[in-house]
Scaffold this motif. Structure first.
Motif, PDB file in Angstrom:
ATOM      1  N   MET A 189     -47.750 -17.189  59.717  1.00 54.66           N
ATOM      2  CA  MET A 189     -47.263 -17.654  58.420  1.00 54.66           C
ATOM      3  C   MET A 189     -47.819 -16.842  57.254  1.00 54.66           C
ATOM      4  SD  MET A 189     -47.389 -21.778  58.828  1.00 54.66           S
ATOM      5  CE  MET A 189     -46.189 -22.647  59.828  1.00 54.66           C
ATOM      6  N   VAL A 190     -46.980 -16.715  56.209  1.00 49.61           N
ATOM      7  CA  VAL A 190     -47.400 -16.104  54.959  1.00 49.61           C
ATOM      8  C   VAL A 190     -46.794 -16.925  53.826  1.00 49.61           C
ATOM      9  CG1 VAL A 190     -45.426 -14.516  54.882  1.00 49.61           C
ATOM     10  CG2 VAL A 190     -47.528 -13.947  53.652  1.00 49.61           C
ATOM     11  N   VAL A 191     -47.555 -17.102  52.744  1.00 50.92           N
ATOM     12  CA  VAL A 191     -47.052 -17.817  51.570  1.00 50.92           C
ATOM     13  C   VAL A 191     -46.583 -16.800  50.535  1.00 50.92           C
ATOM     14  CG1 VAL A 191     -47.602 -19.388  49.671  1.00 50.92           C
ATOM     15  CG2 VAL A 191     -48.557 -19.799  51.952  1.00 50.92           C
ATOM     16  N   ILE A 192     -45.291 -16.823  50.236  1.00 55.83           N
ATOM     17  CA  ILE A 192     -44.705 -15.959  49.210  1.00 55.83           C
ATOM     18  C   ILE A 192     -43.824 -16.840  48.327  1.00 55.83           C
ATOM     19  CG2 ILE A 192     -43.339 -13.891  48.736  1.00 55.83           C
ATOM     20  CD1 ILE A 192     -43.916 -12.916  51.554  1.00 55.83           C
ATOM     21  N   PRO A 193     -44.309 -17.240  47.157  1.00 57.33           N
ATOM     22  CA  PRO A 193     -43.539 -18.153  46.308  1.00 57.33           C
ATOM     23  C   PRO A 193     -42.173 -17.585  45.913  1.00 57.33           C
ATOM     24  CG  PRO A 193     -45.815 -18.030  45.571  1.00 57.33           C
ATOM     25  CD  PRO A 193     -45.640 -16.942  46.598  1.00 57.33           C
ATOM     26  N   ASN A 194     -41.286 -18.498  45.524  1.00 57.75           N
ATOM     27  CA  ASN A 194     -39.969 -18.102  45.048  1.00 57.75           C
ATOM     28  C   ASN A 194     -40.084 -17.205  43.823  1.00 57.75           C
ATOM     29  OD1 ASN A 194     -38.693 -19.486  47.083  1.00 57.75           O
ATOM     30  ND2 ASN A 194     -38.255 -21.298  45.852  1.00 57.75           N
ATOM     31  N   ALA A 195     -38.961 -16.676  43.361  1.00 60.15           N
ATOM     32  CA  ALA A 195     -39.014 -15.675  42.300  1.00 60.15           C
ATOM     33  C   ALA A 195     -37.802 -15.776  41.392  1.00 60.15           C
ATOM     34  CB  ALA A 195     -39.103 -14.275  42.925  1.00 60.15           C
ATOM     35  N   ILE A 196     -37.860 -15.037  40.293  1.00 59.82           N
ATOM     36  CA  ILE A 196     -36.755 -14.996  39.328  1.00 59.82           C
ATOM     37  C   ILE A 196     -36.237 -13.560  39.196  1.00 59.82           C
ATOM     38  CG2 ILE A 196     -37.406 -17.019  37.986  1.00 59.82           C
ATOM     39  CD1 ILE A 196     -38.230 -13.659  36.552  1.00 59.82           C
ATOM     40  N   ASP A 197     -34.991 -13.450  38.774  1.00 65.50           N
ATOM     41  CA  ASP A 197     -34.398 -12.160  38.448  1.00 65.50           C
ATOM     42  C   ASP A 197     -34.542 -11.963  36.942  1.00 65.50           C
ATOM     43  OD1 ASP A 197     -32.842  -9.973  37.884  1.00 65.50           O
ATOM     44  OD2 ASP A 197     -31.153 -10.571  39.154  1.00 65.50           O
ATOM     45  N   PRO A 198     -35.405 -11.055  36.499  1.00 64.60           N
ATOM     46  CA  PRO A 198     -35.640 -10.890  35.060  1.00 64.60           C
ATOM     47  C   PRO A 198     -34.435 -10.347  34.302  1.00 64.60           C
ATOM     48  CG  PRO A 198     -36.773  -9.182  36.297  1.00 64.60           C
ATOM     49  CD  PRO A 198     -36.237 -10.151  37.305  1.00 64.60           C
ATOM     50  N   GLU A 199     -33.426  -9.883  35.024  1.00 66.40           N
ATOM     51  CA  GLU A 199     -32.202  -9.463  34.355  1.00 66.40           C
ATOM     52  C   GLU A 199     -31.325 -10.662  34.002  1.00 66.40           C
ATOM     53  OE1 GLU A 199     -30.154  -6.522  36.612  1.00 66.40           O
ATOM     54  OE2 GLU A 199     -31.832  -5.110  36.595  1.00 66.40           O
ATOM     55  N   LYS A 200     -31.616 -11.812  34.609  1.00 60.83           N
ATOM     56  CA  LYS A 200     -30.826 -13.026  34.359  1.00 60.83           C
ATOM     57  C   LYS A 200     -31.595 -14.085  33.579  1.00 60.83           C
ATOM     58  CE  LYS A 200     -28.018 -12.322  38.500  1.00 60.83           C
ATOM     59  NZ  LYS A 200     -27.647 -12.824  39.841  1.00 60.83           N
ATOM     60  N   PHE A 201     -32.913 -14.055  33.680  1.00 61.70           N
ATOM     61  CA  PHE A 201     -33.733 -15.030  32.962  1.00 61.70           C
ATOM     62  C   PHE A 201     -34.815 -14.279  32.188  1.00 61.70           C
ATOM     63  CE2 PHE A 201     -31.755 -17.423  36.332  1.00 61.70           C
ATOM     64  CZ  PHE A 201     -31.330 -18.562  35.666  1.00 61.70           C
ATOM     65  N   TYR A 202     -34.767 -14.387  30.860  1.00 58.46           N
ATOM     66  CA  TYR A 202     -35.645 -13.599  29.999  1.00 58.46           C
ATOM     67  C   TYR A 202     -35.714 -14.280  28.633  1.00 58.46           C
ATOM     68  CZ  TYR A 202     -30.911 -12.067  28.940  1.00 58.46           C
ATOM     69  OH  TYR A 202     -29.566 -12.056  28.657  1.00 58.46           O
ATOM     70  N   LYS A 203     -36.692 -13.868  27.845  1.00 59.84           N
ATOM     71  CA  LYS A 203     -36.924 -14.437  26.522  1.00 59.84           C
ATOM     72  C   LYS A 203     -35.890 -13.918  25.523  1.00 59.84           C
ATOM     73  CE  LYS A 203     -39.463 -16.437  23.230  1.00 59.84           C
ATOM     74  NZ  LYS A 203     -39.530 -17.902  23.086  1.00 59.84           N
ATOM     75  N   MET A 204     -35.330 -14.850  24.726  1.00 63.49           N
ATOM     76  CA  MET A 204     -34.382 -14.509  23.676  1.00 63.49           C
ATOM     77  C   MET A 204     -34.880 -15.102  22.349  1.00 63.49           C
ATOM     78  SD  MET A 204     -31.022 -15.521  25.952  1.00 63.49           S
ATOM     79  CE  MET A 204     -29.761 -15.034  24.802  1.00 63.49           C
ATOM     80  N   GLU A 205     -34.297 -14.659  21.252  1.00 65.88           N
ATOM     81  CA  GLU A 205     -34.652 -15.196  19.940  1.00 65.88           C
ATOM     82  C   GLU A 205     -34.096 -16.613  19.801  1.00 65.88           C
ATOM     83  OE1 GLU A 205     -36.048 -16.250  16.630  1.00 65.88           O
ATOM     84  OE2 GLU A 205     -36.640 -14.261  17.416  1.00 65.88           O
ATOM     85  N   ARG A 206     -35.010 -17.583  19.703  1.00 63.52           N
ATOM     86  CA  ARG A 206     -34.611 -18.989  19.752  1.00 63.52           C
ATOM     87  C   ARG A 206     -33.634 -19.375  18.637  1.00 63.52           C
ATOM     88  NH1 ARG A 206     -39.452 -21.555  20.263  1.00 63.52           N
ATOM     89  NH2 ARG A 206     -39.169 -21.513  22.520  1.00 63.52           N
ATOM     90  N   MET A 207     -33.923 -18.956  17.408  1.00 60.47           N
ATOM     91  CA  MET A 207     -33.066 -19.370  16.298  1.00 60.47           C
ATOM     92  C   MET A 207     -31.663 -18.768  16.412  1.00 60.47           C
ATOM     93  SD  MET A 207     -34.730 -21.551  14.770  1.00 60.47           S
ATOM     94  CE  MET A 207     -36.017 -22.016  15.911  1.00 60.47           C
TER      95      MET A 207
END
Length: 387
Positions: A189-207
């Protein structure tokens, strides 16, 4: 140059643009395909669910275009499914799906070099194929609760998993539960947590995004994402929001439990490519969930720079820290409300936790996860060759 392996993923379902189910499975497949591996997917489709949900049946075979020159072959045998009906300890729906997958595997040419099953119940089916064709078998476990014993007799499970090569666990919690159920051994066994695609989820200007969505710039906004059910805690959050005033809330998802109230800005499902906008419109992400494997929703919110309020249970230990989250007893509505009010009333703390969430989320890049998974798989296969 060594020829890249052909991997067959055996999974419960697979997403399309109009039906975004199991998007986290496709995320892994896409990333591995981009590494140069030839990828095939076998995902049985339920004719029964298609009828009741009034969805068109998918083709038995289609190709998922990842990007120019990269395609994933998707096989979707059709099966009938029934509500939790068992015979001699074997779930009828699971048995029918298993037979369909085994028949379908014979069609895949050239024959894959290894099998990658998502969730333990898919692993039982893949195990039978693995033994018949002498192929390495790897299972990814990320269930909120491992339910394989409710689908197959224990004797069948043990036989199918007897020659398993390795297990990729999405969390330490999944690893421990798998060990308690004696589905494999620690050395595999190995523990490898789930992940995100930074091209789809990223910081944007809130206002800017609030103006785009028609939300007020000065509102304090909470966002929830998940199924509308008891486990995810949507009604506990709804009740807690009555103690946070003034504040607004966004509920992304669907299900049987539907909150109401003037505080709701949006409620319902969203196309996967629109979720990033609504996450970025919020000030804080709240998921009062009772059970997870490893929450993709939390990781996606972190990648958008949101402080997290979620469970203090062990399934969050691998992905949350005190710097980016407030962890509470998710059955305690007052505790949920108190945590929300704490962040609402302290803009400096929100900003600090937001920066921490952004920094921490970089550890969970999908390309890094895919590389770790394939390094683990390749190393296990190489070690077996040397024996």
């Amino acid at each position: 140059m060594t020829k890249k392996k052909h991997i067959c993923f055996i999974v419960p379902d697979y997403p399309t643009h109009s039906d975004p189910v199991y998007t986290f499975v496709k995320q892994v497949v896409d990333a591995i395909a981009k590494m140069g591996y030839s990828c095939s997917v076998v995902a049985p489709q339920s004719l029964t669910k298609n009828v009741f949900k009034k969805k068109s049946a998918r083709p038995l075979f289609w190709q998922d275009c990842i990007e120019a020159g990269i395609r994933v072959d998707v096989y979707q045998p059709r099966v009938l499914s029934f509500s939790n009906i068992s015979l001699f300890g074997r779930n009828i729906s699971a048995s029918l799906a298993q037979k369909a997958v085994i028949r379908c595997f014979k069609q895949i040419k050239p024959r894959p070099d290894l099998l990658y099953a998502h969730f333990w119940h898919s692993g039982v089916t893949a195990g039978l194929i693995s033994q018949k064709y002498q192929l390495p078998l790897f299972v990814a476990t990320g269930e909120s609760k491992i339910w394989v014993e409710s689908l197959f007799p224990r004797q069948t499970i043990d036989k199918a998993l007897a020659e398993i090569s390795g297990v990729i666990c999405a969390s330490t919690k999944n690893r421990n539960e798998s060990l308690e159920l004696k589905l494999s051994t620690p050395d595999k066994m190995v523990v490898i947590p789930n992940a995100i695609d930074p091209e789809k989820f990223y910081k944007m200007e809130r206002m800017l995004i609030r103006r785009k969505l028609g939300f007020k710039e000065d509102d304090f906004i909470v966002v929830f994402m998940g199924s509308f059910d008891q486990r995810k805690g949507i009604m506990r959050l709804s009740e807690a929001m009555k103690q946070v005033n003034p504040a607004k809330v966004i509920y992304i998802g669907s299900g049987e439990l539907i909150p109401t109230g003037d505080e709701i800005l949006f409620i319902g499902r969203l196309p996967h490519d629109q979720i990033v906008n609504y996450l970025n419109a919020a000030d804080v992400f709240v998921l009062p969930t009772l059970a997870e494997g490893c929450s993709n929703a939390i990781l996606e919110a972190m990648a958008c720079g949101l402080p997290i309020i979620s469970s203090d249970q062990g399934f969050n230990d691998d992905i949350l820290t005190p710097e980016d989250s407030i962890r509470i007893d998710c059955m305690d509505v007052n505790a949920i409300a108190k945590a929300i009010n704490k962040l609402k009333n302290d803009a400096q703390l929100r900003s600090k936790m937001s920066e921490s969430a952004l920094t921490h989320s970089q550890l969970f890049h999908i390309n890094n996860r895919a590389s770790r998974i394939m390094n683990f798989i390749e190393n296990v296969i190489d070690e077996k060759k040397e024996v």
